[in-house]
Enzyme design. Structure first.
Site, PDB file in Angstrom:
ATOM      1  N   GLY A 157     -24.383 121.990 -17.883  1.00  0.00           N
ATOM      2  CA  GLY A 157     -24.245 122.469 -19.250  1.00  0.00           C
ATOM      3  C   GLY A 157     -24.108 121.342 -20.254  1.00  0.00           C
ATOM      4  CG  ASP A 158     -21.327 121.870 -23.372  1.00  0.00           C
ATOM      5  OD1 ASP A 158     -21.104 122.304 -22.232  1.00  0.00           O
ATOM      6  OD2 ASP A 158     -20.470 121.883 -24.275  1.00  0.00           O
ATOM      7  CB  ILE A 203     -22.883 132.147 -16.696  1.00  0.00           C
ATOM      8  CG1 ILE A 203     -21.446 131.679 -16.797  1.00  0.00           C
ATOM      9  CG2 ILE A 203     -23.469 132.000 -15.326  1.00  0.00           C
ATOM     10  CD1 ILE A 203     -20.492 132.679 -16.205  1.00  0.00           C
ATOM     11  CG  ASP A 204     -19.886 130.581 -21.076  1.00  0.00           C
ATOM     12  OD1 ASP A 204     -19.730 131.472 -20.222  1.00  0.00           O
ATOM     13  OD2 ASP A 204     -19.001 129.741 -21.359  1.00  0.00           O
ATOM     14  N   GLY A 237     -16.841 133.753 -20.948  1.00  0.00           N
ATOM     15  CA  GLY A 237     -17.436 133.483 -22.254  1.00  0.00           C
ATOM     16  C   GLY A 237     -16.410 132.739 -23.083  1.00  0.00           C
TER      17      GLY A 237
HETATM   18  N1  LIG Z   1     -18.304 114.308 -23.509  1.00  0.00           N
HETATM   19  C1  LIG Z   1     -18.746 113.913 -22.328  1.00  0.00           C
HETATM   20  N2  LIG Z   1     -19.291 112.700 -22.165  1.00  0.00           N
HETATM   21  C2  LIG Z   1     -19.749 112.301 -20.968  1.00  0.00           C
HETATM   22  N3  LIG Z   1     -19.720 113.052 -19.855  1.00  0.00           N
HETATM   23  C3  LIG Z   1     -19.193 114.263 -19.947  1.00  0.00           C
HETATM   24  C4  LIG Z   1     -18.670 114.778 -21.166  1.00  0.00           C
HETATM   25  N4  LIG Z   1     -18.213 116.019 -20.951  1.00  0.00           N
HETATM   26  C5  LIG Z   1     -18.432 116.289 -19.663  1.00  0.00           C
HETATM   27  N5  LIG Z   1     -19.021 115.247 -19.051  1.00  0.00           N
HETATM   28  C6  LIG Z   1     -19.460 115.178 -17.670  1.00  0.00           C
HETATM   29  O1  LIG Z   1     -20.218 116.332 -17.330  1.00  0.00           O
HETATM   30  C7  LIG Z   1     -19.682 117.018 -16.207  1.00  0.00           C
HETATM   31  C8  LIG Z   1     -19.673 118.510 -16.444  1.00  0.00           C
HETATM   32  O2  LIG Z   1     -19.110 118.812 -17.716  1.00  0.00           O
HETATM   33  P1  LIG Z   1     -18.345 120.173 -17.985  1.00  0.00           P
HETATM   34  O3  LIG Z   1     -17.254 120.322 -17.002  1.00  0.00           O
HETATM   35  O4  LIG Z   1     -17.977 120.199 -19.425  1.00  0.00           O
HETATM   36  O5  LIG Z   1     -19.391 121.308 -17.646  1.00  0.00           O
HETATM   37  P2  LIG Z   1     -20.753 121.687 -18.343  1.00  0.00           P
HETATM   38  O6  LIG Z   1     -21.825 120.790 -17.866  1.00  0.00           O
HETATM   39  O7  LIG Z   1     -20.570 121.747 -19.825  1.00  0.00           O
HETATM   40  O8  LIG Z   1     -21.035 123.128 -17.733  1.00  0.00           O
HETATM   41  P3  LIG Z   1     -20.302 124.525 -18.101  1.00  0.00           P
HETATM   42  O9  LIG Z   1     -19.427 124.295 -19.284  1.00  0.00           O
HETATM   43  O10 LIG Z   1     -21.429 125.456 -18.383  1.00  0.00           O
HETATM   44  O11 LIG Z   1     -19.580 124.911 -16.889  1.00  0.00           O
HETATM   45  C9  LIG Z   1     -18.296 116.450 -16.016  1.00  0.00           C
HETATM   46  O12 LIG Z   1     -18.036 116.248 -14.669  1.00  0.00           O
HETATM   47  C10 LIG Z   1     -18.313 115.108 -16.745  1.00  0.00           C
HETATM   48  O13 LIG Z   1     -18.572 114.068 -15.812  1.00  0.00           O
HETATM   49  O1  LIG Z   2     -12.670 127.759 -13.929  1.00  0.00           O
HETATM   50  P1  LIG Z   2     -13.829 126.883 -14.188  1.00  0.00           P
HETATM   51  O2  LIG Z   2     -14.680 126.601 -13.025  1.00  0.00           O
HETATM   52  O3  LIG Z   2     -13.443 125.634 -14.913  1.00  0.00           O
HETATM   53  O4  LIG Z   2     -14.818 127.641 -15.153  1.00  0.00           O
HETATM   54  C1  LIG Z   2     -14.485 128.551 -16.149  1.00  0.00           C
HETATM   55  C2  LIG Z   2     -15.464 128.455 -17.297  1.00  0.00           C
HETATM   56  O5  LIG Z   2     -16.764 128.158 -16.874  1.00  0.00           O
HETATM   57  C3  LIG Z   2     -17.699 129.002 -17.508  1.00  0.00           C
HETATM   58  O6  LIG Z   2     -18.129 129.924 -16.549  1.00  0.00           O
HETATM   59  C4  LIG Z   2     -18.862 128.184 -18.033  1.00  0.00           C
HETATM   60  O7  LIG Z   2     -19.472 127.532 -16.954  1.00  0.00           O
HETATM   61  C5  LIG Z   2     -16.935 129.683 -18.630  1.00  0.00           C
HETATM   62  O8  LIG Z   2     -17.413 130.958 -18.941  1.00  0.00           O
HETATM   63  C6  LIG Z   2     -15.549 129.706 -18.091  1.00  0.00           C
HETATM   64  O9  LIG Z   2     -14.598 129.654 -19.125  1.00  0.00           O
HETATM   65 MG   LIG Z   3     -19.788 123.293 -21.076  1.00  0.00          MG
END
Ligand SMILES: Nc1ncnc2c1ncn2[C@@H]1O[C@H](COP(=O)(O)OP(=O)(O)OP(=O)(O)O)[C@@H](O)[C@H]1O
Ligand SMILES: O=P(O)(O)OC[C@H]1O[C@](O)(CO)[C@@H](O)[C@@H]1O
Ligand SMILES: [Mg+2]
Length: 440
Positions: free
Chosen positions: A179-180, A209-210, A254
Site C-alpha cells: 500500500g501507500d 483492501i481499503d 477501513g
Molecule cells: N513513510 C514511509 N517511508 C518509508 N517506508 C515506509 C513508510 N511507511 C511505511 N514504510 C514501509 O512500508 C512497509 C509497509 O507500510 P505500511 O505498514 O504502512 O503498509 P501499507 O503498505 O501502507 O499497506 P496497508 O496500509 O494497505 O496495509 C513498512 O514495513 C515500511 O517498511
Molecule cells: O492489524 P493490522 O495488520 O495492522 O491491519 C489493520 C489495518 O490494515 C488494513 O486492513 C489496511 O491494510 C486496514 O483496514 C486496517 O486498519
Molecule cells: Mg497504508
C-alpha cells in the site's frame, strides 16, 4: 491539480533489445481494448475538466499506457528479479506473485526470481530471513490460498540496507506489492539506487483492501474483501429481524476510507445506516444518530448498522489512538462504543433492544481472491512485468478507467482515495439506507 509533470514516467535508459513478445504484438493499434505504446491516455475524462486546462489537445495531461513493448531494456538472460509483499494482507497477493513469476519465466525467459520474506525486513541481515527461489512449480497453485507465501510485515527499514541486499543478490528488478507505506518505502529505495548509480527498476503493484490508493479503479482484492463483508451484514440482518428490537451492528475495516462499508452495504441493500470516516456524525441530540436509530427501531422493529473502523473517532473517549510499527494510526474501537451507547440510549427510553455485534475484521482480507480479483491480479502482474522489462522505474501499474497505465509513485502517494461525501457512491448509500444526509 495534477499536471503533465506529475505523470512523467522515469526510465532506466533506452530500450534496445527485441522483446520475446514482439511477434505477438503484430499490427496492434489503439482501440477501446488496448493502447499502443506510442499513444497516451488522457488524464481528464470530462469536457469541463479538459477544457478548464485551456491548453491545446497535445498538451493535455496524459498517462503512459501499460502493456508489452516491442523493445525492452533488460536482457532476460541476464536479469535477476526480487519480489516483496508488505503491509496488511489483501486477497490476491499470491495471485500477483504467481502472475509475476509465470510471466517473467514463461514469456520473457527470466530464470532467476527470488522472494524476500516478511516484507522489507527480509532484506535486512539482522532479521536472518532467507530468500525463497520462485519458480513456476513453486508458485503454480499458491493462488488457492489467501495471505502471501512470502509473508509480510510493517515497520520502516533502512533503504541503504535494502539496496545493499539488492546489490549482494545482483537484483535488477524489484517488484513491491503493498500500500501507500510500501510505495513510500520503494521511493526511498529508488533514491538510494540512484545515488549509487545502479540500474535497478522498482515497480509497485498497489495493494489495499481499503481502496485508498488514488487515481486507480478499485484495487485488487477489494471486491473479494467486500464480498466477504456482505456475509456479516447478511447475518446481522437475519439476527436483527429475528428478535424484538433486533439491532445488527457490523464493524468493518477501513482506517481512513469507508469503501468496504459502502460497497458491502450496497451489495446486501438491507442496512439502515452506514457510518464512515469521511462523514462525521453526532451521536446525541434530537438529530443525532442514536435518536434516529431509536425511532427506526420503534417504527420497524429492527435495524442494521454498518460502521467502518475509522468512523466517529471523536466519540471514542479516553482511548488515545496508538500507532503501529509503520506509524499508521490504531483507532479506538468505535464498534464496541456504539454497542454500549445504543443499549444505554434505548434502555433509558424503555425501548426493547437486542443488539448483536459483528466484527469480521481480518476474516475479510485473509481469504483467497475471488475469480474476478484473480483475473485482475494476473493482468496487473503482466502489466508490471512489461513495465519492468522496458526499464520503467518508480511507477505503479494500475487500471484507471479500464485502461492499464503507469502511475508515478510520487503521485500515487500524494493523497488518499476517499469516499466523496458529495459524490455518487455516497449518494447511492444514502438512497439505499434511507439515512439522513447528516446526523448533527
Ligand atoms: N513513510 C514511509 N517511508 C518509508 N517506508 C515506509 C513508510 N511507511 C511505511 N514504510 C514501509 O512500508 C512497509 C509497509 O507500510 P505500511 O505498514 O504502512 O503498509 P501499507 O503498505 O501502507 O499497506 P496497508 O496500509 O494497505 O496495509 C513498512 O514495513 C515500511 O517498511
Ligand atoms: O492489524 P493490522 O495488520 O495492522 O491491519 C489493520 C489495518 O490494515 C488494513 O486492513 C489496511 O491494510 C486496514 O483496514 C486496517 O486498519
Ligand atoms: Mg497504508
Amino acid at each position: 491539480m495534477v499536471d503533465s509533470a506529475d505523470l512523467a514516467v522515469r526510465t532506466l535508459g533506452p530500450c534496445r533489445i527485441d522483446s520475446p513478445l514482439a511477434p505477438r504484438l503484430g499490427a496492434r493499434e489503439t482501440t477501446q481494448h488496448s493502447v499502443v505504446e506510442e499513444d497516451r491516455i488522457l488524464f481528464d475524462d470530462t469536457l469541463s475538466m479538459a477544457g478548464a486546462r485551456g491548453v491545446p489537445l497535445e498538451q493535455l495531461p496524459s498517462l503512459e499506457p501499460g502493456g508489452p513493448r516491442k523493445k525492452i531494456y533488460f536482457d532476460p538472460a541476464k536479469t535477476r528479479v526480487g519480489i516483496v509483499t508488505c503491509g496488511g494482507l489483501c486477497p490476491g497477493l499470491n495471485d500477483v506473485i504467481r502472475g509475476l513469476v509465470l510471466e517473467l519465466s514463461r514469456h520473457y525467459g527470466v530464470r532467476r526470481i527470488v522472494g524476500f520474506r516478511n516484507g522489507y525486513r527480509g532484506f535486512i541481515p539482522e532479521f536472518g530471513e532467507d530468500v525463497l527461489d520462485l519458480t513456476p512449480e513453486v508458485v503454480m497453485h499458491i493462488d488457492d490460498e489467501g495471505g502471501t507465501i512470502l509473508g509480510t510485515s510493517r515497520g520502516k527499514q533502512d533503504p541503504e540496507a535494502i539496496v545493499d541486499a539488492l546489490e549482494r543478490l545482483n537484483i535488477n528488478i524489484l517488484f513491491v506489492i503493498g500500500g501507500d507505506g510500501t510505495i513510500r518505502g520503494a521511493m526511498d529505495v529508488v533514491r538510494v539506487v540512484e545515488e549509487r548509480g545502479l540500474k535497478v527498476a522498482v515497480i509497485g503493484i498497489p495493494k489495499t483492501i481499503d481502496n485508498d490508493i488514488p487515481y486507480i479503479d478499485q484495487s485488487f482484492g477489494f471486491q473479494t474483501a467486500m464480498s466477504e463483508a456482505t456475509k456479516s451484514i447478511h447475518a446481522a440482518s437475519v439476527e436483527a429481524r429475528s428478535a424484538p428490537g433486533g439491532i445488527g451492528l457490523v464493524k468493518l475495516m477501513g482506517r481512513h476510507s469507508g469503501f468496504i462499508a459502502c460497497y458491502s452495504t450496497l451489495a446486501k441493500d438491507d442496512a439502515d445506516y452506514v457510518l464512515i470516516p469521511e462523514v462525521p456524525f453526532a451521536l446525541d441530540g434530537e438529530r443525532g444518530f442514536l435518536e434516529h436509530l431509536r425511532q427506526r427501531v420503534q417504527e420497524r422493529g429492527h435495524a442494521v448498522v454498518v460502521v467502518a473502523e475509522g468512523a466517529g473517532q471523536e466519540h471514542v473517549e479516553g482511548e488515545e489512538p496508538g500507532r503501529d510499527a509503520s506509524g499508521n494510526v490504531r483507532f479506538g474501537d468505535i464498534g464496541r462504543l456504539l454497542r454500549k451507547r445504543i443499549i444505554e440510549h434505548l434502555d433509558a427510553r424503555g425501548v426493547e433492544n437486542n443488539v448483536r455485534y459483528f466484527d469480521p475484521s481480518y476474516a475479510i482480507r485473509s481469504v483467497p481472491a475471488n475469480p474476478y480479483d484473480s483475473a485482475y491480479c494476473l493482468r496487473l502482474a503482466h502489466a508490471a512485468v512489461h513495465a519492468a522489462m522496458a526499464g520503467r522505474t518508480e511507477v505503479i501499474v494500475a487500471r484507471r478507467r479500464r485502461r492499464f497505465v503507469h502511475i508515478p509513485m510520487g503521485l500515487a502517494v500524494s493523497r488518499r482515495n476517499h469516499v466523496d461525501p458529495l459524490g455518487d457512491l455516497w449518494m447511492s448509500v444514502l438512497e439505499a439506507t434511507g439515512q439522513p444526509v447528516r446526523f448533527e
